[in-house]
Design an enzyme around this catalytic site. Structure first.
Site, PDB file in Angstrom:
ATOM      1  N   SER A  33       0.623  -1.470   0.268  1.00 12.15           N
ATOM      2  CA  SER A  33       0.411   0.145  -0.014  1.00 12.15           C
ATOM      3  C   SER A  33       0.950   1.199  -0.058  1.00 12.15           C
ATOM      4  O   SER A  33       1.749   1.435  -0.863  1.00 12.15           O
ATOM      5  CB  SER A  33      -0.922   0.057   1.153  1.00 12.15           C
ATOM      6  OG  SER A  33      -1.874   1.045   1.191  1.00 12.15           O
ATOM      7  N   ASP A  92      -2.775   5.974  -3.412  1.00 14.26           N
ATOM      8  CA  ASP A  92      -1.592   5.124  -2.766  1.00 14.26           C
ATOM      9  C   ASP A  92      -0.930   4.275  -3.561  1.00 14.26           C
ATOM     10  O   ASP A  92      -1.376   4.124  -4.782  1.00 14.26           O
ATOM     11  CB  ASP A  92      -2.138   4.800  -1.172  1.00 14.26           C
ATOM     12  CG  ASP A  92      -3.059   3.956  -1.424  1.00 14.26           C
ATOM     13  OD1 ASP A  92      -3.489   3.606  -2.443  1.00 14.26           O
ATOM     14  OD2 ASP A  92      -3.149   2.975  -0.402  1.00 14.26           O
ATOM     15  N   ASP A 133      -0.984   1.068  -4.056  1.00 14.08           N
ATOM     16  CA  ASP A 133      -1.876  -0.136  -4.680  1.00 14.08           C
ATOM     17  C   ASP A 133      -3.355   0.621  -5.017  1.00 14.08           C
ATOM     18  O   ASP A 133      -4.010  -0.256  -5.543  1.00 14.08           O
ATOM     19  CB  ASP A 133      -2.177  -1.140  -3.651  1.00 14.08           C
ATOM     20  CG  ASP A 133      -2.975  -0.869  -2.474  1.00 14.08           C
ATOM     21  OD1 ASP A 133      -3.035   0.231  -1.994  1.00 14.08           O
ATOM     22  OD2 ASP A 133      -3.792  -1.937  -1.734  1.00 14.08           O
ATOM     23  N   ASP A 183      -6.030   1.755  -3.669  1.00 11.29           N
ATOM     24  CA  ASP A 183      -7.351   1.500  -2.983  1.00 11.29           C
ATOM     25  C   ASP A 183      -7.959   2.739  -2.223  1.00 11.29           C
ATOM     26  O   ASP A 183      -8.723   2.517  -1.600  1.00 11.29           O
ATOM     27  CB  ASP A 183      -7.212   0.067  -2.234  1.00 11.29           C
ATOM     28  CG  ASP A 183      -6.476   0.347  -0.836  1.00 11.29           C
ATOM     29  OD1 ASP A 183      -5.546   1.286  -0.990  1.00 11.29           O
ATOM     30  OD2 ASP A 183      -6.286  -0.725  -0.051  1.00 11.29           O
TER      31      ASP A 183
END
Length: 447
Positions: free
Chosen positions: A109, A246, A248, A250
């Site tokens: 992340s 961010d 990843d 999400d």
């Protein structure tokens, strides 16, 4: 021993905490645990031939971790589709869209490049339950019976499935973005290709920054945790607004044309106005700003609170039939369209609100005035003593002092000897004073 799975999978420094051996063992155990739960037969006998999708962010360590995960799954009799570099929500969507039995995402992340993580997704694209994760951890290293010959899993690349995800998020749009000038910061992460492409196809004029990952620069000075660069570019280019993901993708945060930060909770009012907000309710965590809750109350929207973590937000949404929830960090779950927080989806709908209204983001966001929020992490204390009488009395006194213009939250850490003290007040000075007093009580009463 500390629990291996955290709030978002298994995470640590790749090659030290998260090794290739551990990645392989986790994938083998996951295949068998889910198989034993009735989803499929991990040994290839009976039920149906299982399929897994595997995606990752651009971290260099993702290359060897992907190889280990794929090897563990295939050795367990699972066919594997390698999706390549894609956001977590894309992997979740494709787990469902392709009828896969499980999904795997390799990412840490917003963490720096040396870190990485593994999160598993169940059939349908939802995160595993705590019970399933505990069972996977319990069965690590177990002696397994592996298939041979035609029973072993087969592996193939499915990089073209990225377009399926882009097409999906675009079908959720009810507004075109023609005329909007947007700067998008991809954090040198998993969204560096799909996000600019989707925004352009939605009609926006896009300038992408943080879109040249080299495996080592993910989240480095870019993305939702480093907004200064985005602010600078938005202002210097005269853009209408900017969005940042961010590593990843999400989560998503936005800045208006002046560089002021706007979190991802704005779609609640728009959905409510269009009659699309289920039960006129939004789900948020206990860390959501009091200013947000007051704004929702004034708009006729109920706020239901959960523990910190998007998985707990999702659990409450599913159990009670709500379709919008999130965290102020930028995780927003639009359950009508996604099974997890989706930064690209959030940004498209945020931009859609701006495009439909014809009103600048700064004016739209003015309906919410965030209260100053001070967070102090008091370390090296007994987190089990967060409810001792001395601290309870101090909190009661602080709450009486703040009245309806503020609040106090005391949270023991789930993994460290630490207690978090959060205070919101009408002024930063007042919040700082109250938080400091409570932190001092924690240091003396919780040892």
């Amino acid at each position: 021993m500390a629990r291996l799975f955290g709030t978002d999978g298994v995470r640590g420094v790749a090659g030290r905490d998260l090794t290739a051996e551990l990645a392989m063992d986790l994938s083998v155990a996951a295949a068998h645990v889910l198989g034993d739960a009735g989803a499929f037969s991990a040994t290839g006998s009976g039920k149906h031939r299982p399929v897994a999708v595997v995606g990752r962010d651009p971290r260099a360590s993702g290359e060897f971790l992907e190889a280990a995960v794929v090897a563990g799954l295939a050795a367990s009799g699972v066919d594997v589709l390698r999706l390549g570099v894609l956001p977590t929500p894309a992997v979740a969507h494709l787990t469902a869209a392709l009828g896969a039995d499980l999904g795997v995402m390799l990412s840490a992340s917003h963490n720096p490049a040396p870190d990485n993580g593994i999160k598993f997704l169940a059939r349908g694209g939802f995160k595993l339950s705590d019970a399933d994760e505990d069972e996977i951890e319990r069965r690590l290293g177990e002696e397994w019976s592996f298939p041979v010959g035609s029973g072993v899993g087969r592996v193939r690349d499915a990089y073209g499935e990225a377009d399926r995800y882009i097409s999906h998020v675009l079908t959720t749009m009810t507004a075109v973005l023609d005329g909007l000038n947007v700067v998008v910061d991809c954090a040198h992460g998993a969204a560096h290709m799909v996000a600019p492409e989707a925004l352009v196809r939605a009609g926006a004029r896009v300038e992408a920054i943080g879109a040249r990952p080299d495996g080592l620069n993910i989240n480095d000075g870019h993305g939702s945790t480093h907004l200064d660069k985005l602010r600078q570019v938005v202002i210097s280019r005269g853009a209408d607004l900017g969005v940042a993901y961010d590593g990843d993708a999400d989560r998503c945060l936005a800045v208006d044309h002046t560089g002021a930060v706007v979190d991802g909770e704005l779609p609640a009012a728009a959905m409510h106005g269009e009659g699309l907000l289920a039960k006129d309710t939004v789900v948020a965590t206990v860390m959501s700003n009091l200013g947000f809750k007051l704004a929702m109350r004034d708009a006729g929207i109920t706020v239901v609170e959960t523990s910190v973590g998007d998985r707990y937000v999702l659990e409450r949404m599913k159990s009670d039939g709500f379709n919008l929830g999130g965290e102020q960090s930028g995780h927003v779950i639009m359950l009508d369209h996604a099974t997890t927080g989706d930064g690209l989806l959030t940004s498209l709908h945020l931009l859609g609100v701006v495009a439909k209204s014809g009103v600048p983001l700064k004016e739209l966001a003015a309906v919410m005035t965030p209260l100053p929020q001070i967070l102090i992490n008091v370390k090296d204390v007994d987190r089990g003593k967060a409810s001792v009488p001395e601290l309870v009395a101090a909190v009661t006194e602080a709450e009486a002092e703040l009245g309806e213009a503020g609040r106090v939250l005391i949270r023991p850490s789930g993994t460290e000897p630490m207690i978090r003290v959060m205070v919101e007040a009408a002024s930063e000075e007042h919040a700082t004073q109250v938080a400091g007093r409570l932190a001092a009580v924690v240091r003396t009463a919780c040892v």
